[in-house]
Design a protein around this motif. Structure first.
Motif, PDB file in Angstrom:
ATOM      1  N   ILE A 113      13.228 153.476  85.678  1.00 56.66           N
ATOM      2  CA  ILE A 113      13.522 154.904  85.124  1.00 56.66           C
ATOM      3  C   ILE A 113      15.008 153.810  84.108  1.00 56.66           C
ATOM      4  O   ILE A 113      14.579 153.979  83.176  1.00 56.66           O
ATOM      5  CB  ILE A 113      13.718 156.129  85.225  1.00 56.66           C
ATOM      6  CG1 ILE A 113      11.689 156.586  85.075  1.00 56.66           C
ATOM      7  CG2 ILE A 113      13.810 156.790  84.087  1.00 56.66           C
ATOM      8  CD1 ILE A 113      11.488 157.685  86.198  1.00 56.66           C
ATOM      9  N   ALA A 114      15.906 153.923  85.239  1.00 53.67           N
ATOM     10  CA  ALA A 114      16.648 153.883  85.210  1.00 53.67           C
ATOM     11  C   ALA A 114      17.312 153.001  83.499  1.00 53.67           C
ATOM     12  O   ALA A 114      18.733 153.253  83.317  1.00 53.67           O
ATOM     13  CB  ALA A 114      17.854 153.815  85.965  1.00 53.67           C
ATOM     14  N   PRO A 115      17.522 151.867  83.536  1.00 54.05           N
ATOM     15  CA  PRO A 115      17.186 150.869  82.584  1.00 54.05           C
ATOM     16  C   PRO A 115      16.774 151.007  81.188  1.00 54.05           C
ATOM     17  O   PRO A 115      17.366 150.640  80.352  1.00 54.05           O
ATOM     18  CB  PRO A 115      16.401 149.750  83.093  1.00 54.05           C
ATOM     19  CG  PRO A 115      16.085 149.728  84.754  1.00 54.05           C
ATOM     20  CD  PRO A 115      15.741 150.936  84.901  1.00 54.05           C
ATOM     21  N   LEU A 120      23.923 158.672  79.615  1.00 57.29           N
ATOM     22  CA  LEU A 120      23.593 160.628  80.219  1.00 57.29           C
ATOM     23  C   LEU A 120      25.077 160.971  79.545  1.00 57.29           C
ATOM     24  O   LEU A 120      25.168 161.798  79.672  1.00 57.29           O
ATOM     25  CB  LEU A 120      23.391 160.362  81.223  1.00 57.29           C
ATOM     26  CG  LEU A 120      21.331 160.024  81.406  1.00 57.29           C
ATOM     27  CD1 LEU A 120      21.066 160.567  82.059  1.00 57.29           C
ATOM     28  CD2 LEU A 120      20.422 160.453  80.195  1.00 57.29           C
ATOM     29  N   SER A 121      25.717 160.487  79.502  1.00 55.58           N
ATOM     30  CA  SER A 121      27.288 160.899  79.782  1.00 55.58           C
ATOM     31  C   SER A 121      27.575 161.953  78.938  1.00 55.58           C
ATOM     32  O   SER A 121      27.126 162.164  76.918  1.00 55.58           O
ATOM     33  CB  SER A 121      27.780 159.152  79.029  1.00 55.58           C
ATOM     34  OG  SER A 121      28.158 158.824  79.678  1.00 55.58           O
ATOM     35  N   GLY A 122      27.528 163.358  79.345  1.00 50.26           N
ATOM     36  CA  GLY A 122      28.627 164.625  78.603  1.00 50.26           C
ATOM     37  C   GLY A 122      27.179 165.090  78.794  1.00 50.26           C
ATOM     38  O   GLY A 122      26.966 165.860  77.486  1.00 50.26           O
ATOM     39  N   GLN A 123      25.837 164.444  79.058  1.00 51.63           N
ATOM     40  CA  GLN A 123      24.562 165.247  78.604  1.00 51.63           C
ATOM     41  C   GLN A 123      24.584 166.669  79.351  1.00 51.63           C
ATOM     42  O   GLN A 123      24.548 167.253  81.149  1.00 51.63           O
ATOM     43  CB  GLN A 123      23.086 164.975  78.956  1.00 51.63           C
ATOM     44  CG  GLN A 123      23.484 164.001  77.426  1.00 51.63           C
ATOM     45  CD  GLN A 123      22.044 162.741  77.070  1.00 51.63           C
ATOM     46  OE1 GLN A 123      21.243 163.245  77.911  1.00 51.63           O
ATOM     47  NE2 GLN A 123      21.750 162.064  76.598  1.00 51.63           N
ATOM     48  N   GLN A 124      23.858 167.798  79.027  1.00 52.41           N
ATOM     49  CA  GLN A 124      22.898 168.965  80.111  1.00 52.41           C
ATOM     50  C   GLN A 124      21.131 168.192  79.402  1.00 52.41           C
ATOM     51  O   GLN A 124      20.727 167.688  78.851  1.00 52.41           O
ATOM     52  CB  GLN A 124      23.362 169.987  79.582  1.00 52.41           C
ATOM     53  CG  GLN A 124      23.938 170.367  78.621  1.00 52.41           C
ATOM     54  CD  GLN A 124      25.073 171.215  80.099  1.00 52.41           C
ATOM     55  OE1 GLN A 124      24.427 171.654  80.754  1.00 52.41           O
ATOM     56  NE2 GLN A 124      26.363 170.547  79.837  1.00 52.41           N
ATOM     57  N   VAL A 125      21.107 168.335  80.876  1.00 57.38           N
ATOM     58  CA  VAL A 125      19.645 167.449  81.673  1.00 57.38           C
ATOM     59  C   VAL A 125      18.924 168.648  82.786  1.00 57.38           C
ATOM     60  O   VAL A 125      19.680 169.053  83.785  1.00 57.38           O
ATOM     61  CB  VAL A 125      20.013 165.862  82.218  1.00 57.38           C
ATOM     62  CG1 VAL A 125      18.253 165.607  82.805  1.00 57.38           C
ATOM     63  CG2 VAL A 125      20.915 165.325  81.398  1.00 57.38           C
ATOM     64  N   LEU A 126      17.990 168.171  81.788  1.00 59.16           N
ATOM     65  CA  LEU A 126      16.708 169.836  83.285  1.00 59.16           C
ATOM     66  C   LEU A 126      15.468 167.790  83.614  1.00 59.16           C
ATOM     67  O   LEU A 126      15.364 167.827  83.055  1.00 59.16           O
ATOM     68  CB  LEU A 126      16.479 170.374  82.167  1.00 59.16           C
ATOM     69  CG  LEU A 126      15.430 171.159  82.377  1.00 59.16           C
ATOM     70  CD1 LEU A 126      15.876 172.637  83.592  1.00 59.16           C
ATOM     71  CD2 LEU A 126      13.938 172.072  81.414  1.00 59.16           C
ATOM     72  N   GLU A 141      24.933 160.787  88.967  1.00 55.82           N
ATOM     73  CA  GLU A 141      25.536 159.576  88.629  1.00 55.82           C
ATOM     74  C   GLU A 141      25.426 158.661  87.031  1.00 55.82           C
ATOM     75  O   GLU A 141      26.219 157.088  87.040  1.00 55.82           O
ATOM     76  CB  GLU A 141      25.003 158.246  89.138  1.00 55.82           C
ATOM     77  CG  GLU A 141      24.862 157.257  90.151  1.00 55.82           C
ATOM     78  CD  GLU A 141      24.319 155.915  90.998  1.00 55.82           C
ATOM     79  OE1 GLU A 141      24.701 155.201  91.479  1.00 55.82           O
ATOM     80  OE2 GLU A 141      23.373 156.497  89.967  1.00 55.82           O
ATOM     81  N   SER A 142      24.570 159.194  86.418  1.00 59.29           N
ATOM     82  CA  SER A 142      24.116 158.012  84.977  1.00 59.29           C
ATOM     83  C   SER A 142      25.083 158.937  83.975  1.00 59.29           C
ATOM     84  O   SER A 142      24.951 158.584  82.793  1.00 59.29           O
ATOM     85  CB  SER A 142      22.509 157.766  85.032  1.00 59.29           C
ATOM     86  OG  SER A 142      22.381 156.968  85.294  1.00 59.29           O
ATOM     87  N   GLY A 143      25.827 159.475  84.449  1.00 60.45           N
ATOM     88  CA  GLY A 143      26.446 160.695  83.172  1.00 60.45           C
ATOM     89  C   GLY A 143      26.347 161.571  83.068  1.00 60.45           C
ATOM     90  O   GLY A 143      27.492 161.887  82.715  1.00 60.45           O
ATOM     91  N   ALA A 144      25.074 162.575  83.605  1.00 62.35           N
ATOM     92  CA  ALA A 144      25.902 163.366  82.613  1.00 62.35           C
ATOM     93  C   ALA A 144      26.357 164.649  83.345  1.00 62.35           C
ATOM     94  O   ALA A 144      26.803 164.560  84.901  1.00 62.35           O
ATOM     95  CB  ALA A 144      24.114 164.283  83.413  1.00 62.35           C
ATOM     96  N   ASP A 145      26.893 165.699  82.487  1.00 64.60           N
ATOM     97  CA  ASP A 145      28.054 166.803  82.789  1.00 64.60           C
ATOM     98  C   ASP A 145      26.998 167.644  83.618  1.00 64.60           C
ATOM     99  O   ASP A 145      27.966 167.964  84.501  1.00 64.60           O
ATOM    100  CB  ASP A 145      27.799 167.201  81.642  1.00 64.60           C
ATOM    101  CG  ASP A 145      29.069 168.086  81.366  1.00 64.60           C
ATOM    102  OD1 ASP A 145      30.078 167.641  82.679  1.00 64.60           O
ATOM    103  OD2 ASP A 145      29.328 168.869  80.932  1.00 64.60           O
ATOM    104  N   HIS A 146      25.825 168.258  83.270  1.00 63.57           N
ATOM    105  CA  HIS A 146      25.151 168.821  84.315  1.00 63.57           C
ATOM    106  C   HIS A 146      23.684 168.608  84.527  1.00 63.57           C
ATOM    107  O   HIS A 146      23.418 167.776  83.807  1.00 63.57           O
ATOM    108  CB  HIS A 146      25.699 170.197  84.189  1.00 63.57           C
ATOM    109  CG  HIS A 146      27.084 170.829  84.419  1.00 63.57           C
ATOM    110  ND1 HIS A 146      27.036 172.122  85.742  1.00 63.57           N
ATOM    111  CD2 HIS A 146      28.180 170.603  83.248  1.00 63.57           C
ATOM    112  CE1 HIS A 146      28.495 171.770  85.240  1.00 63.57           C
ATOM    113  NE2 HIS A 146      28.626 171.508  83.592  1.00 63.57           N
ATOM    114  N   ASP A 192      19.846 167.838  76.261  1.00 61.74           N
ATOM    115  CA  ASP A 192      19.763 166.210  75.535  1.00 61.74           C
ATOM    116  C   ASP A 192      18.751 164.960  76.092  1.00 61.74           C
ATOM    117  O   ASP A 192      17.774 164.921  75.211  1.00 61.74           O
ATOM    118  CB  ASP A 192      21.141 165.736  75.814  1.00 61.74           C
ATOM    119  CG  ASP A 192      22.464 166.584  75.116  1.00 61.74           C
ATOM    120  OD1 ASP A 192      22.453 166.951  73.966  1.00 61.74           O
ATOM    121  OD2 ASP A 192      23.011 167.367  76.316  1.00 61.74           O
ATOM    122  N   THR A 193      18.475 165.772  77.289  1.00 62.86           N
ATOM    123  CA  THR A 193      17.474 164.426  77.834  1.00 62.86           C
ATOM    124  C   THR A 193      16.346 166.353  79.078  1.00 62.86           C
ATOM    125  O   THR A 193      16.876 166.928  80.052  1.00 62.86           O
ATOM    126  CB  THR A 193      18.107 163.536  78.319  1.00 62.86           C
ATOM    127  OG1 THR A 193      18.106 163.151  77.793  1.00 62.86           O
ATOM    128  CG2 THR A 193      16.811 162.863  79.486  1.00 62.86           C
TER     129      THR A 193
END
Length: 324
Positions: A113-115, A120-126, A141-146, A192-193
């Motif tokens: 998935i990662a590539p 994801l920097s600064g994102q709110q991810v669920l 690790e990929s940059g999500a904020d939370h 965001d994601t």
């Protein structure tokens, strides 16, 4: 509500504060009727050795500390207690030199998935159906904020709490887990994601589920969806009998074409098929940390391309789409 105090505080102080009025009552209701073993699992948590380290890795093996930072007796105590939280299904993890070899090599899924994720920097991810929370750490690790995980499994919650209890505070405060389903969340388009991996085929109404995922996304936000698929054209959807690979709760296995069509009908655009792979007994298997039946027991020993019931063996697809 002390169990979720820090997580609710993060809601209050962050961009997801509209969630608070809806989620807090849901959690209060949940705490009135926990799983019968939940108190026992929480007692296990309370007995974990008090180990601290600023050393951590959010890579393929999510790890905290190193072997020199715990004595042999502390490591033995840690192992004995964490074994009481079996089965460990998603990982792997390592704590102070103790390797938790989970049923799933969840790092392999993340590598597929990662590539394709982008930044994801600064994102709110669920993460919907997050299990033990392994992928939450990879999202950070990929940059999500939370990274916010939901899963109704109380054992998964306890496993997540065990790992988070050893994470340095600066990282721990950015990962969250609520024992709720997506149907319990407000439809306020906050993320965001949104990830949903290994959930769709467990849903009696997959179309409703896709709408629920869409409702969690900001306009233009991305959905990452992974699920078991079937072979066929864009009209083909397979519904197995009472069991599929010994699982009772498998409902609909669409072809990749059908799933793409579902996503479009549910209001997604820029739909991309990122990966298709056959699940192997190297990726999902029995280990000392998961001693129950695993994939090798679900596959016909004489015809490895079929499940024990005679259906096509599990193949999984990863899609990315955006909320239109």
């Amino acid at each position: 509500m002390s169990l979720f105090r820090d997580d609710l505080q993060a809601l209050l102080n962050g961009p997801l504060h509209p969630w608070l009025a809806h989620v807090a009552p849901q959690l209060a209701s949940w705490q009135q009727q926990p799983h019968g073993d939940f108190k026992r699992w929480q007692r296990v948590l309370a007995q974990l050795p008090a180990l601290k380290s600023d050393t951590y890795q959010l890579g393929d093996t999510v790890s905290v500390g190193n072997i020199e930072q715990a004595s042999d007796s502390q490591r033995a105590q840690l192992q004995g207690l964490l074994k009481q939280l079996m089965p460990w299904r998603k990982g792997p993890f390592e704590l102070f030199g103790l390797h938790i070899d989970t049923e799933w090599r969840s790092d392999w899924k993340w590598q597929r998935i990662a590539p394709h994720l982008g930044d994801l920097s600064g994102q709110q991810v669920l993460d919907v159906g997050c299990g033990s929370g392994y992928h939450l750490w990879r999202m950070l690790e990929s940059g999500a904020d939370h990274a916010w995980g939901i899963d109704p499994g109380e054992l998964f919650l306890t496993q997540f709490q065990a790992i988070r209890s050893y994470m340095p505070a600066a990282i721990a405060k950015r990962a969250h887990f609520f024992p709720l389903g997506v149907e319990h969340l407000p439809t306020q388009n906050n993320f965001d994601t949104v990830f949903s991996m290994g959930v769709l085929y467990h849903r009696r109404s997959p179309i409703d589920f896709l709408y629920q995922l869409r409702h969690q996304l900001k306009r233009g936000g991305q959905l990452v969806l992974e699920t078991i698929i079937s072979e066929g054209d864009e009209h083909h959807v397979f519904m197995p009998g009472e069991r599929y690979a010994k699982m009772r709760n498998v409902w609909y296995l669409p072809s990749t074409g059908a799933l793409s069509h579902w996503l479009k009908r549910c209001g997604f655009s820029e739909i991309e098929l990122l990966d298709v792979s056959t699940t192997t007994t190297d990726e999902q298997r029995r280990t000392p940390w998961m001693e129950n039946e695993s994939l090798a027991d679900f596959i016909d020993p004489n015809r490895p391309n079929l499940t024990i019931e005679g259906y096509a063996a599990p193949r999984r697809a990863v899609f990315r789409a955006r909320r239109a």
